[in-house]
Enzyme design. Structure first.
Site, PDB file in Angstrom:
ATOM      1  N   ARG A  82       0.830  -1.212   0.000  1.00  0.00           N
ATOM      2  CA  ARG A  82       0.000   0.000   0.000  1.00  0.00           C
ATOM      3  C   ARG A  82       0.864   1.263   0.000  1.00  0.00           C
ATOM      4  O   ARG A  82       0.571   2.249   0.673  1.00  0.00           O
ATOM      5  CB  ARG A  82      -0.977   0.003   1.177  1.00  0.00           C
ATOM      6  N   CYS A  87       5.104   7.766 -12.391  1.00  0.00           N
ATOM      7  CA  CYS A  87       4.372   7.374 -13.598  1.00  0.00           C
ATOM      8  C   CYS A  87       4.748   6.010 -14.139  1.00  0.00           C
ATOM      9  O   CYS A  87       3.866   5.244 -14.557  1.00  0.00           O
ATOM     10  CB  CYS A  87       4.497   8.444 -14.682  1.00  0.00           C
ATOM     11  N   ASP A 139      -4.169   7.629 -17.903  1.00  0.00           N
ATOM     12  CA  ASP A 139      -2.954   8.042 -17.197  1.00  0.00           C
ATOM     13  C   ASP A 139      -3.248   8.127 -15.705  1.00  0.00           C
ATOM     14  O   ASP A 139      -3.837   9.104 -15.225  1.00  0.00           O
ATOM     15  CB  ASP A 139      -2.478   9.392 -17.738  1.00  0.00           C
TER      16      ASP A 139
END
Length: 286
Positions: A82, A87, A139
């Site tokens: 977690r 990206c 995205d």
């Protein structure tokens, strides 16, 4: 056909994914939220759930750790522990999820335009998903300025997502630009070409972003969350909150509140070693 174009070919290691664990991580329940299928409803629901549950953060880079992009490592960090990621991690994991479900998914590389007129290198990674012949930008890894849902890759499109408005325009050479509508007008977020990228390209971009002296991710804590009601960003010791009405609030987070802020405001679970290392990086902790 070019390898990597079809979703079922395993390019993103979707067959290795623990899909049930991922769905539990993002809070998606099939009985409540619908059966998974390679359609726009599923893509939209998964996209919203992912950005709500998995924060953008660079903490491993800040701590000088490697950032592996293999699916096993991504699952261990973003799903089981977690934590969050930036990206390459976020969109690699999301690509594996989409591939597993049967979507046609490819990747693109973008230049970040959100920080002014400078011409930065191509360092942002995003996904393009094709559904019934139409392409959608997906995205989940652009941080607090990113979209909550997929955006159609059509010139001039404008979409509203929970009070946040995004647009898409096409420039010369087929360059597509994702834009955000602010109180002062449209702001470019990033620009990307139609060229397909592959996991190996993510590896090269990841190496630059995690180790190059000019990378903005080195030497400072970055955590971001693109919420529906408000968006949050912590950079070094400054916590910024932006609401849909454009109101911006900033405050300095003291060193003794850093860990609690990362955990409570961004949902990042940290171990003792990480807590100690990040407190040392705080401007007041040197």
């Amino acid at each position: 056909m070019d390898p990597g174009v079809e979703g079922e070919n395993g390019l993103w290691s979707g067959e290795e994914l623990d899909l049930d664990a991922y769905l539990a991580r993002i809070g998606y329940e099939v009985e409540r939220d619908g059966e998974l299928a390679p359609d726009l409803r599923t893509l939209t629901a998964l996209h919203r759930a992912h950005v709500r549950a998995v924060p953008f953060e660079n903490l491993d880079v800040a701590l000088g750790r490697p950032v592996p992009l293999d699916l096993k490592s991504l699952q261990a960090k973003l799903v089981e522990r977690r934590r969050g990621g930036y990206c390459y991690e976020q969109n690699s994991l999301f690509a594996a999820v989409l591939e597993r479900i049967g979507f046609t998914v490819t990747a693109r590389g973008a230049r970040n335009r959100s920080r002014g007129a400078a011409l930065p290198p191509v360092t942002h990674a995003l996904l393009v998903v094709t559904i019934e012949g139409e392409q959608w930008l997906a995205d989940v890894g652009f941080g607090w300025q990113g979209p909550l849902e997929p955006v159609p890759l059509r010139d001039g499109v404008r979409v509203e997502q929970s009070g946040w408005t995004f647009g898409m325009v096409v420039e010369d050479e087929g360059i597509r630009v994702l834009r955000s509508l602010r109180p002062q007008g449209w702001t470019d977020l990033y620009a990307f070409s139609p060229q397909t990228l592959y996991p190996g390209d993510f590896t090269v971009m990841n190496h630059y972003s995690s180790s190059h002296p000019q990378s903005r991710f080195l030497g400072q804590v970055v955590a971001q969350w693109p919420g529906a009601d408000e968006r949050r960003a912590l950079v070094r010791d400054t916590l910024t909150t932006v609401r849909t009405d454009g109101v911006v609030e900033e405050r300095v987070v003291p060193v003794d509140e850093l860990i609690a802020t990362l955990e409570s405001r961004f949902g990042i679970e940290l171990d003792d070693e990480e807590r100690t290392g990040l407190e040392r990086m705080h401007p007041a902790g040197h």
